[in-house]
Design an enzyme around this catalytic site. Structure first.
Site, short mmCIF file in Angstrom:
data_model
loop_
_atom_site.label_atom_id
_atom_site.label_comp_id
_atom_site.label_asym_id
_atom_site.label_seq_id
_atom_site.Cartn_x
_atom_site.Cartn_y
_atom_site.Cartn_z
N ASP A 157 0.87 -1.16 0.00
CA ASP A 157 0.00 0.00 0.00
C ASP A 157 0.91 1.22 0.00
O ASP A 157 2.08 1.15 0.39
CB ASP A 157 -0.96 0.01 1.20
C1 BGC Z 1 -4.92 3.37 0.05
C2 BGC Z 1 -5.05 2.38 -1.07
C3 BGC Z 1 -4.88 3.09 -2.38
C4 BGC Z 1 -3.53 3.78 -2.40
C5 BGC Z 1 -3.21 4.53 -3.67
C6 BGC Z 1 -3.68 4.20 -0.07
O1 BGC Z 1 -3.70 5.25 0.84
O2 BGC Z 1 -4.96 2.71 1.28
O3 BGC Z 1 -6.28 1.72 -1.00
O4 BGC Z 1 -5.02 2.21 -3.45
O5 BGC Z 1 -3.51 4.71 -1.34
O6 BGC Z 1 -3.94 5.70 -3.78
#
Ligand code: BGC
Length: 735
Positions: A268
């Site tokens: 993530d």
């Molecule tokens: C989120 C993800 C997301 C990623 C990219 C993160 O903060 O938890 O679900 O895909 O950001 O934007």
């Protein structure tokens, strides 16, 4: 000494040979006639160690590292899951300096899709999303979210598929298969147990092995084993002392060894904390990367939130290998997994050029159908619904969500649509030119600017309701109050909304409440005062049409709750074990999440899991179980007949729960093991069938680290909800 020198010379010669081969060999413009493994191996053999190391982190915010010398493209990503979120990145179309926002169709949230209990519809939605991904020149969608709703307050409940692992698995599998069929890479997230936003980068969750396997793993396992998912995103949080991005139990033991995952693990965004820890645990691709990562990481708020990034940059990976902290073979494996997916998805053979259409009439139609099927009719006394456009002359549309479209919850999943239909728009259209649809805000959405003092707003709404035949009060949350990065403050509706409902209900006996939220809200204060309530979740850009379709009967509601609606927050099984202290939380309720907890403790919910009304009625009969005695891996077939006993066509979601016999460990009273959605004309009957395999009968045994089906008499329950069982049967598992 001489041996050592000889060894060094030979080693140096080998490195030079690889480099020469890498540089001299023709660029492997790939050969589709070869199988994926051959192509991956060929590519790996051509890569220098630096090139390999560079592939373990992104080149920008939403792109993996390309290697132009070898014609390896970047994987261009887009956030999801309920549509393509507008993004910023390094590619031309996503130039961060660009002021033109990327717009796409805003589909209903995951929780809404779960409420449809319609895997085929989820597949249609996911297919449309994947087509938009390609049309925008991207290759990967960051979804679906299959995290379980453990507590009503989690800020991201709206993204996931509710409280039940079986339902979440069915929805996730449908989504993933449809996306992959389009040659787009999905990323099932967040592995695992991302169930609170509070301290999401630092919280350490203590979860026992059985609970992980029975509640928090099944949707991921199904993604791997049934959908063959190409990518898994690790969660921000820690599980049992280790960050998910460097958790060998999760990434290697579970995902790869036990489940056989062959795709890649992506971190993530800003969720990594070590170089060798991550690689050795099984992390393949750290995101984000490059300059955008460095700029972002340097910001005080990034540090304050507890993000980590920049650990898998090429220099750090090379240094770790040189120092013997990471084996080159591990780096090769990570690159192999990323390349394997890129070949499988066709990124070398059919690059997604972009320039296609988004938000086409077909996609809008899917968004509208999906929103319509997701609405749950919770209450309809005295037959106040459906409204009749022919008879209705005046209707009041009231509330902080009536004239503003709340298409989704806040954060990385929020799509910017080209347009969005509000409830007011939809109701005006459905009521027709002869009816007068008046509007009053009634109460300002908490945190938004108030045009007038609260009392004045409420008085206007009451006056409007008093002179109207019916009053629709559209309440709920907004992306600023329910979203990523923070949890909801309480289960109650935002300030002023309960009072508004009560005031309007006092002025108009045909008051219909429409709730837009991603998780349960407290309704006890007013539920007895209003004749009708709809739960509309976040319905995407077509939500206003869908709400009107249900209110006026163009769509017969068929949604069923994918979460238990508690009377009060204290009744939620995880209450008292959330959000934790000193960055630690213990999942002390264990497997008793959602209805499993309500059943075990004999707590009466306001509305049970699986509940939802229709404008027609259904009768269940003739539940047949065969065979009645099973052993080993034999499957039990269950059939039940359902008849539409009312006067309108409608769909029923038949749910199959299994009640286990006494076993060596405590087991839930019952668990969802199947469901089927049937569309029935008035008077029509259909048979819905289910298959129960050995896994469906099993519990996870932590001592044996595996699933055990304990023999005994199982009761099969077919119901219209988890607390409305209409037909029963039995079978015996002999061994
Ligand atoms: C989120 C993800 C997301 C990623 C990219 C993160 O903060 O938890 O679900 O895909 O950001 O934007």
């Amino acid at each position: 000494m001489r041996v050592a020198v000889l060894f060094l010379v030979l080693a140096a010669a080998a490195v030079v040979a690889v480099r020469l081969r890498a540089q001299q060999a023709p660029a492997p413009k790939t050969n589709p006639a070869l199988n994926v493994e051959q192509r991956v191996n060929d590519m790996l053999a051509r890569m220098t160690p630096e090139e390999k190391a560079s592939m373990l982190s992104g080149s920008g915010w939403m792109e993996s590292q390309p290697i132009p010398r070898l014609d390896i493209p970047a994987i261009k990503m887009a956030d999801g899951p309920m549509g393509v979120r507008n993004w910023r990145g390094s590619s031309a179309v996503t130039n961060a300096a660009s002021t033109v926002p990327v717009t796409a169709t805003a589909f209903p949230a995951g929780i809404a899709m779960a409420a449809s209990w319609d895997a085929a519809l989820v597949a249609r939605e996911a297919r449309a999303i994947a087509q938009e991904v390609k049309a925008l020149g991207r290759d990967m969608i960051l979804g679906p979210t299959v995290n379980i709703n453990r507590v009503p307050l989690w800020g991201r409940n709206f993204e996931g598929y509710g409280e039940d692992p079986y339902l979440a698995a069915r929805m996730g599998v449908a989504y993933i298969k449809a996306v992959q069929a389009e040659g787009v890479i999905p990323s099932v997230k967040h592995f695992t147990a991302n169930n609170e936003e509070y301290e999401r980068h630092r919280i350490d969750e203590k979860i026992d092995e059985r609970t992980l396997n029975e509640i928090y793993f099944p949707a991921f396992k199904a993604a791997v084993q049934e959908a063959g998912v190409w990518a898994v995103m690790s969660a921000y949080n820690k599980v049992n002392g280790q960050w998910c991005a460097e958790n060998p139990y999760l990434l290697t033991t579970t995902l790869r060894k036990r489940w056989g995952f062959r795709g890649f693990v992506i971190s993530d965004w800003g969720g990594t904390y070590s170089t060798e820890g991550s690689i050795n645990a099984g992390m393949d691709l750290e995101m984000p990367g490059g300059e955008p990562m460095r700029i972002w990481l340097a910001k005080p708020e990034t540090q304050r939130d507890g993000n980590g990034a920049g650990w898998l940059t090429a220099d750090k990976v090379m240094a770790a290998v040189a120092a013997g902290r990471v084996k080159q073979a591990f780096v090769d494996d990570a690159v192999r997994r990323v390349l394997r997916v890129m070949f499988a998805a066709g990124l070398f053979d059919h690059p997604h050029a972009g320039g296609g259409d988004v938000d086409t009439p077909e996609q809008r139609q899917v968004a509208r159908a999906a929103a319509g099927e997701s609405i749950v009719l919770l209450k309809n006394s005295g037959g106040v619904l459906p409204l009749s456009a022919a008879k209705l002359h005046t209707i009041a549309v009231i509330g902080p969500n009536a004239a503003v479209a709340r298409t989704g919850g806040g954060g990385s999943s929020l799509v910017r649509p080209k347009y969005a239909i509000t409830a007011l728009d939809g109701i005006k259209e459905a009521a027709g030119p002869h009816a007068e649809a008046g509007y009053a805000m009634g109460a300002v959405m908490e945190g938004e600017d108030a045009p007038k003092p609260p009392q004045e707003l409420r008085d206007e709404a009451v006056a409007l309701a008093r002179r109207s035949y019916a009053a629709v009060v559209v309440v709920g949350y907004s992306p600023k109050l329910e979203g990523e990065g923070f949890d909801r403050k309480s289960m109650d509706l935002p300030a002023g909304q309960d009072e508004l409902i009560e005031a309007v209900a006092g002025a108009n006996r045909n008051t219909i409440v429409v709730v837009e939220a991603g998780a349960p809200v407290t309704m006890t204060r007013w539920i007895g005062q209003v004749p009708a309530v709809l739960y509309a979740w976040y319905g995407g850009q077509e939500a206003g049409h869908a709400i009107a379709d249900v209110l006026f009967g163009a769509v017969n509601p068929s949604g069923k709750l994918p979460v238990t609606m508690p009377k009060r927050l204290q009744d939620s099984p995880a209450y008292g074990h959330y959000p934790g202290e000193n960055r630690h939380v213990e999942y002390a309720e264990g497997i008793y999440v959602g209805y499993r907890g309500f059943d075990k403790h004999g707590v009466e919910p306001l509305f049970p899991f699986g509940y939802g009304l229709s404008y027609t009625t259904f009768e269940y009969s003739r539940l047949q179980v065969s065979p009645r005695r099973v052993a080993g891996g034999e499957t039990v077939d269950v059939r039940v007949s359902v008849r539409n006993s009312g006067s309108r066509a409608g769909a029923e979601v038949v749910q199959l729960y299994l009640q286990p016999p006494p076993s060596p460990v405590d087991r839930p009273v019952k668990e969802l093991k199947g469901f089927g959605r049937v569309m029935l004309q008035p008077g029509e009957s259909k048979t819905v069938s289910f298959a129960l395999n050995r896994l469906a009968m099993s519990y996870y045994d932590a001592k044996a680290h595996g699933w055990i089906a304990h023999p005994g008499r199982f009761t099969v329950l077919a119901g219209a909800s988890s607390r409305d069982i209409r037909a029963k049967g039995e079978f015996e598992l002999i061994r």
